[in-house]
Structure formats: C-alpha cells, structure tokens
Design a protein around this motif. Structure first.
Motif, PDB file in Angstrom:
ATOM      1  N   HIS A   1       6.227   2.023  14.559  1.00  0.00           N
ATOM      2  CA  HIS A   1       4.776   0.766  13.638  1.00  0.00           C
ATOM      3  C   HIS A   1       5.796  -0.502  12.705  1.00  0.00           C
ATOM      4  O   HIS A   1       5.238  -1.285  12.802  1.00  0.00           O
ATOM      5  CB  HIS A   1       4.059   2.418  12.896  1.00  0.00           C
ATOM      6  N   LEU A   2       6.694   0.092  11.526  1.00  0.00           N
ATOM      7  CA  LEU A   2       7.249  -0.710  11.170  1.00  0.00           C
ATOM      8  C   LEU A   2       6.790  -1.787  11.975  1.00  0.00           C
ATOM      9  O   LEU A   2       7.769  -3.022  11.521  1.00  0.00           O
ATOM     10  CB  LEU A   2       8.366   0.073  10.311  1.00  0.00           C
ATOM     11  N   ALA A   3       8.358  -1.768  12.444  1.00  0.00           N
ATOM     12  CA  ALA A   3       8.826  -3.111  14.143  1.00  0.00           C
ATOM     13  C   ALA A   3       7.266  -3.419  14.084  1.00  0.00           C
ATOM     14  O   ALA A   3       7.866  -4.455  14.156  1.00  0.00           O
ATOM     15  CB  ALA A   3       9.310  -1.948  15.277  1.00  0.00           C
TER      16      ALA A   3
ATOM     17  N   PHE B   1      -0.012  10.501   8.991  1.00  0.00           N
ATOM     18  CA  PHE B   1      -0.200   9.560   7.473  1.00  0.00           C
ATOM     19  C   PHE B   1       1.834   9.076   7.649  1.00  0.00           C
ATOM     20  O   PHE B   1       2.109   8.084   7.391  1.00  0.00           O
ATOM     21  CB  PHE B   1       0.430  10.952   6.411  1.00  0.00           C
ATOM     22  N   HIS B   2       2.335   9.546   8.605  1.00  0.00           N
ATOM     23  CA  HIS B   2       3.835   9.195   8.969  1.00  0.00           C
ATOM     24  C   HIS B   2       3.216   7.675   9.584  1.00  0.00           C
ATOM     25  O   HIS B   2       4.384   6.749   9.412  1.00  0.00           O
ATOM     26  CB  HIS B   2       4.407  10.185  10.059  1.00  0.00           C
ATOM     27  N   ASN B   3       2.632   7.554  10.407  1.00  0.00           N
ATOM     28  CA  ASN B   3       2.369   6.335  11.245  1.00  0.00           C
ATOM     29  C   ASN B   3       1.326   5.061  10.371  1.00  0.00           C
ATOM     30  O   ASN B   3       1.912   4.117  10.635  1.00  0.00           O
ATOM     31  CB  ASN B   3       1.450   7.002  12.427  1.00  0.00           C
ATOM     32  N   GLU B   4       0.677   5.987   9.569  1.00  0.00           N
ATOM     33  CA  GLU B   4      -0.140   4.702   8.522  1.00  0.00           C
ATOM     34  C   GLU B   4       0.943   4.525   8.100  1.00  0.00           C
ATOM     35  O   GLU B   4       0.915   2.908   6.904  1.00  0.00           O
ATOM     36  CB  GLU B   4      -1.068   5.353   7.720  1.00  0.00           C
ATOM     37  N   PHE B   5       1.629   5.246   7.390  1.00  0.00           N
ATOM     38  CA  PHE B   5       2.879   4.591   6.398  1.00  0.00           C
ATOM     39  C   PHE B   5       3.348   3.501   6.944  1.00  0.00           C
ATOM     40  O   PHE B   5       3.856   3.196   6.508  1.00  0.00           O
ATOM     41  CB  PHE B   5       3.329   5.688   5.148  1.00  0.00           C
ATOM     42  N   GLY B   6       4.438   3.857   8.188  1.00  0.00           N
ATOM     43  CA  GLY B   6       4.578   2.734   8.900  1.00  0.00           C
ATOM     44  C   GLY B   6       4.210   1.723   8.835  1.00  0.00           C
ATOM     45  O   GLY B   6       5.067   0.335   8.855  1.00  0.00           O
ATOM     46  N   ASN B   7       2.857   1.682   9.202  1.00  0.00           N
ATOM     47  CA  ASN B   7       2.163   0.278   8.863  1.00  0.00           C
ATOM     48  C   ASN B   7       2.457  -0.637   7.921  1.00  0.00           C
ATOM     49  O   ASN B   7       2.142  -1.558   7.558  1.00  0.00           O
ATOM     50  CB  ASN B   7       0.576   0.834   9.539  1.00  0.00           C
ATOM     51  N   TRP B   8       2.001   0.023   6.554  1.00  0.00           N
ATOM     52  CA  TRP B   8       2.320  -0.004   5.430  1.00  0.00           C
ATOM     53  C   TRP B   8       3.547  -0.775   5.338  1.00  0.00           C
ATOM     54  O   TRP B   8       3.417  -2.396   4.339  1.00  0.00           O
ATOM     55  CB  TRP B   8       1.638   1.489   4.943  1.00  0.00           C
ATOM     56  N   LEU B   9       4.342  -0.133   5.288  1.00  0.00           N
ATOM     57  CA  LEU B   9       5.736  -0.734   4.882  1.00  0.00           C
ATOM     58  C   LEU B   9       5.548  -1.956   5.995  1.00  0.00           C
ATOM     59  O   LEU B   9       6.356  -3.216   5.307  1.00  0.00           O
ATOM     60  CB  LEU B   9       6.855   0.367   5.823  1.00  0.00           C
ATOM     61  N   GLY B  10       4.861  -2.108   6.768  1.00  0.00           N
ATOM     62  CA  GLY B  10       5.850  -3.040   7.882  1.00  0.00           C
ATOM     63  C   GLY B  10       5.118  -4.389   7.507  1.00  0.00           C
ATOM     64  O   GLY B  10       5.268  -5.536   7.309  1.00  0.00           O
ATOM     65  N   GLU B  11       3.769  -3.998   7.061  1.00  0.00           N
ATOM     66  CA  GLU B  11       3.071  -5.219   5.677  1.00  0.00           C
ATOM     67  C   GLU B  11       3.792  -5.497   4.170  1.00  0.00           C
ATOM     68  O   GLU B  11       3.931  -6.600   4.620  1.00  0.00           O
ATOM     69  CB  GLU B  11       1.136  -5.034   5.615  1.00  0.00           C
ATOM     70  N   GLN B  12       3.662  -5.027   4.196  1.00  0.00           N
ATOM     71  CA  GLN B  12       5.177  -4.718   2.343  1.00  0.00           C
ATOM     72  C   GLN B  12       5.873  -6.208   3.182  1.00  0.00           C
ATOM     73  O   GLN B  12       6.718  -7.357   2.895  1.00  0.00           O
ATOM     74  CB  GLN B  12       6.151  -3.642   2.400  1.00  0.00           C
ATOM     75  N   VAL B  13       6.992  -5.526   4.135  1.00  0.00           N
ATOM     76  CA  VAL B  13       8.237  -6.281   5.334  1.00  0.00           C
ATOM     77  C   VAL B  13       7.311  -7.783   5.215  1.00  0.00           C
ATOM     78  O   VAL B  13       8.413  -8.603   4.963  1.00  0.00           O
ATOM     79  CB  VAL B  13       8.784  -5.585   6.065  1.00  0.00           C
ATOM     80  N   ALA B  14       6.761  -7.688   6.345  1.00  0.00           N
ATOM     81  CA  ALA B  14       6.439  -8.850   6.361  1.00  0.00           C
ATOM     82  C   ALA B  14       5.644 -10.529   5.237  1.00  0.00           C
ATOM     83  O   ALA B  14       6.063 -10.827   5.055  1.00  0.00           O
ATOM     84  CB  ALA B  14       5.157  -9.089   7.648  1.00  0.00           C
ATOM     85  N   ALA B  15       5.338  -9.532   4.330  1.00  0.00           N
ATOM     86  CA  ALA B  15       4.800 -10.701   3.165  1.00  0.00           C
ATOM     87  C   ALA B  15       5.971 -10.742   2.360  1.00  0.00           C
ATOM     88  O   ALA B  15       5.854 -11.958   1.949  1.00  0.00           O
ATOM     89  CB  ALA B  15       3.690  -9.394   2.505  1.00  0.00           C
ATOM     90  N   PHE B  16       7.068  -9.873   2.323  1.00  0.00           N
ATOM     91  CA  PHE B  16       8.070 -10.389   1.162  1.00  0.00           C
ATOM     92  C   PHE B  16       8.887 -10.921   1.986  1.00  0.00           C
ATOM     93  O   PHE B  16       9.587 -12.176   2.049  1.00  0.00           O
ATOM     94  CB  PHE B  16       9.125  -9.122   1.607  1.00  0.00           C
ATOM     95  N   VAL B  17       8.620 -11.056   3.610  1.00  0.00           N
ATOM     96  CA  VAL B  17       9.515 -12.319   4.402  1.00  0.00           C
ATOM     97  C   VAL B  17       9.119 -13.496   4.617  1.00  0.00           C
ATOM     98  O   VAL B  17       9.584 -14.848   4.035  1.00  0.00           O
ATOM     99  CB  VAL B  17       9.807 -11.567   6.105  1.00  0.00           C
ATOM    100  N   ARG B  18       7.960 -13.406   4.664  1.00  0.00           N
ATOM    101  CA  ARG B  18       6.886 -14.573   4.871  1.00  0.00           C
ATOM    102  C   ARG B  18       6.852 -15.621   3.722  1.00  0.00           C
ATOM    103  O   ARG B  18       7.321 -16.686   3.017  1.00  0.00           O
ATOM    104  CB  ARG B  18       5.089 -14.411   5.530  1.00  0.00           C
ATOM    105  N   HIS B  19       6.711 -14.989   2.088  1.00  0.00           N
ATOM    106  CA  HIS B  19       6.549 -15.865   1.316  1.00  0.00           C
ATOM    107  C   HIS B  19       7.293 -15.858   0.174  1.00  0.00           C
ATOM    108  O   HIS B  19       8.613 -16.767  -0.464  1.00  0.00           O
ATOM    109  CB  HIS B  19       6.247 -14.279  -0.628  1.00  0.00           C
TER     110      HIS B  19
END
Length: 349
Positions: free
Chosen positions: A107-109, A57-75
């Motif tokens: 994973h976030l990176a 879940f540590h890795n899964e949560f890192g992936n999810w954080l990465g997705e949220q950051v990418a969407a925030f930066v893109r938007h």
C-alpha cells in the motif's frame, strides 16, 4: 519509522554512499509528523484489535505512510531511489517466533509511487533471532568512533564491540515509561526532565523496578510494549506516590540499569558513549547518567538532527544494504542462527 514511544512518524532523506571502502552518510532533509490524539490512541489500541481489524489497519496505515512520503517528496522536490520503512511495531514476541510491524509495504508503494523495502525483523526471527535491536549495523559501520551507542527511545538499547563481534540488546524501558507517568498532567512527555527533577526518590519503588526478572536475563534479549503493559504497569499501579516522585524514581531506575550494564563492559581506558533518541533531550536523565558514569565513560550528546533521526537514518541504511545484498542483521546481536540480509521489496503498481 514510528517508534514505541508513539510520538509520531520520522522521515529522513539521506545520501548513503561508500568512499574508500567505508560507508558514509549525509542527512539532507528531515521531517517529524506528530500523531493526533485519535490516531495515537488507535495505534496504541492495536494490541487489543481482532485479527481482522488489525489487518485492515495495517493496510490503512500503509496508505497513510504512502501519503506522508509522497507529500514529503513533493514538498522538497526530491529524487528517490526507494523508501525504506520500519513501520510500527505492534507485537514483538520472538520467544514465540513472531514479530509484527504494521504499515503495508504494498500500500505504501502504490500510494507513494515508489519502490519500498520493509519488514526488516521477520526473517531474523524466523532464523531464531530476537529481530531486535537492528540499529547496531549502523552503529558499527557509521559510528565506529564511539565505544558504545545508546538509543533512548521508547526503550533504551545499546550496542558495542566485544571480542570482534557487535553486541546489542534492549536494556530497559525509557520514554515509554516516562511518558506513561507524565500522562495524567496532559503532557506527551516531560520536557527536559523538569517534572522528574522536582521529585524525590522512592526507594521501595526503585528496588521493585530493579528486581524485574528481565534485568537478570543474559543478552541477546529485547523488549516490547506487551512486556511493559504486563510487567511494569501493574507494578507501578501498586505504588501510591506523587507523580513527581514516581517520575524521579523512574529516571533513577533507567540510569541505574544503563550505567550498571556499561560499567560491566568498560575497560581501563575512558570510554565514549554516543546518546541519541528523544531521551537524549531529557537534561535530568543525562545529568544523572553522567554522574553515574563519571571517570568511566564520557557521555556525548550530538547535535539535534542526529539525536532525532539516527534511528530512521539507520533503517534507510538497512534498505541500502538489502538492495546491495549485504548483511544488515547480525547474529551476534540478535542470536539468530546466521547473519542475514533482511527486508521485503515491494514495487508500485
């Protein structure tokens, strides 16, 4: 960052710079992403997970954080130097030499495509410190115009200058306690403290809460969810009363602990207290706190952006200090053997 109150993820895009040898900040964009009930339940259950499930879940949560950051930066079409991530605290037991924030930096990176600085607590704990609170470095360098800085998140914590050193520690549970008590009504939190205001004081419960051993311990000291689960929930379950009365009493308890600690440190002059975090929007709590500190300390609640995002802003600042090789963890706050520049750096691959 994601706090102990489990309400969601806070993202801040800030410009942090030095002017006339003083650190300054601008908050340029913000977003709060609420956890859905299933995700919130999973985060809450992390303390019960096996090592294998938690690591997954540590890795899964890192992936999810990465997705949220990418969407925030893109938007928002942002130019980003790096991401500074606190992650979500699962275990915090500095007396046993460990603390654990999930949300894999690698994973976030990889998912966001951005450099990441994270894991700000582990090094301080390895140096014999509490690994908390960490926000006081921001209080000292960004908010020196106030005598006290109080954060009312899942846990209430305070910081202030004493004998030319920054002192900070966790005072008591805050939203973690109030949100637990309001939950049977199907609400995430008690908006404005309206439900608590309707109740009456349960003096027996108040005395039991105020008698908890933690409040007698000297600082530096810090709290985690495990303490709440093991010490507070069984105590609350022993007292039968209406939900309104339990909430009302809990607010009194939080305000008593905070005001008692502040009164010990206030000099003869009228002090200024900056209050941020979700609890700053609990009108009943703030009203009670103002009454308790009348004549001793002015309670200042700033504009909403700072209330909601001060903690995330300071973790961005901790990343800046780490990037510059400057101190971001204070031994006077955490009890570590020395000041340190903490944080682990990950690059996308």
């Amino acid at each position: 960052m994601s706090g102990t109150s489990l309400d969601g993820l806070d993202i801040v895009y800030s410009h942090i710079y030095r002017q006339n040898n003083k650190w300054q900040f601008e908050i340029l964009q913000t977003e709060s992403i609420d956890y859905d009930k299933a995700f919130q339940a999973k985060l809450k259950s992390t303390v019960e997970m096996s090592a294998e499930d938690l690591w997954s879940f540590h890795n899964e949560f890192g992936n999810w954080l990465g997705e949220q950051v990418a969407a925030f930066v893109r938007h928002n079409t942002l130019e980003v130097d790096f991401v500074s991530s606190h992650g979500h605290t699962v275990f915090h037991q500095p007396e046993r030499g460990f603390t654990c924030q999930i949300g894999s930096g690698q994973h976030l990176a990889n998912v966001s495509g951005l450099k990441v600085i994270c894991d700000f607590r582990t090094n301080d704990v390895a140096l014999g410190g509490q690994g908390a609170p960490l926000v006081p470095i921001g209080d000292r360098l960004f908010f020196s115009g106030y005598d006290f800085c109080l954060n009312l998140g899942g846990i209430s914590n305070i910081s202030f200058e004493k004998d030319s050193e920054r002192i900070a520690y966790d005072i008591s549970p805050a939203n973690m306690l109030l949100n637990y008590l309001i939950k049977p009504l199907g609400k995430a939190y008690d908006e404005g403290g309206m439900t608590a205001r309707k109740g009456s004081l349960n003096k027996e419960l108040l005395q039991a809460l105020n008698s908890l051993l933690y409040y007698q311990l000297p600082y530096p000291k810090s709290l985690g969810y495990e303490w709440f689960r093991e010490q507070l929930i069984p105590l609350l379950d022993n007292f039968e009363d209406t939900l309104e009365n339990r909430l009302h009493t809990a607010v009194y308890h939080i305000c008593e602990q905070i005001s008692n600690d502040i009164k010990k440190e206030v000099s003869s002059k009228q002090a200024r207290l900056l209050v941020t975090g979700g609890g700053a929007k609990n009108d009943f709590l703030i009203e009670l706190l103002r009454n308790n500190l009348k004549g001793k300390c002015e309670v200042i609640v700033p504009e909403t952006t700072l209330i909601d995002f001060k903690e995330a802003l300071v973790f961005a600042f901790m990343g800046v200090l780490r990037e510059c090789g400057e101190v971001n963890c204070l031994k006077s706050v955490t009890g570590a053997s020395r000041d340190s520049s903490s944080g682990v750096i990950y690059y996308p691959s």
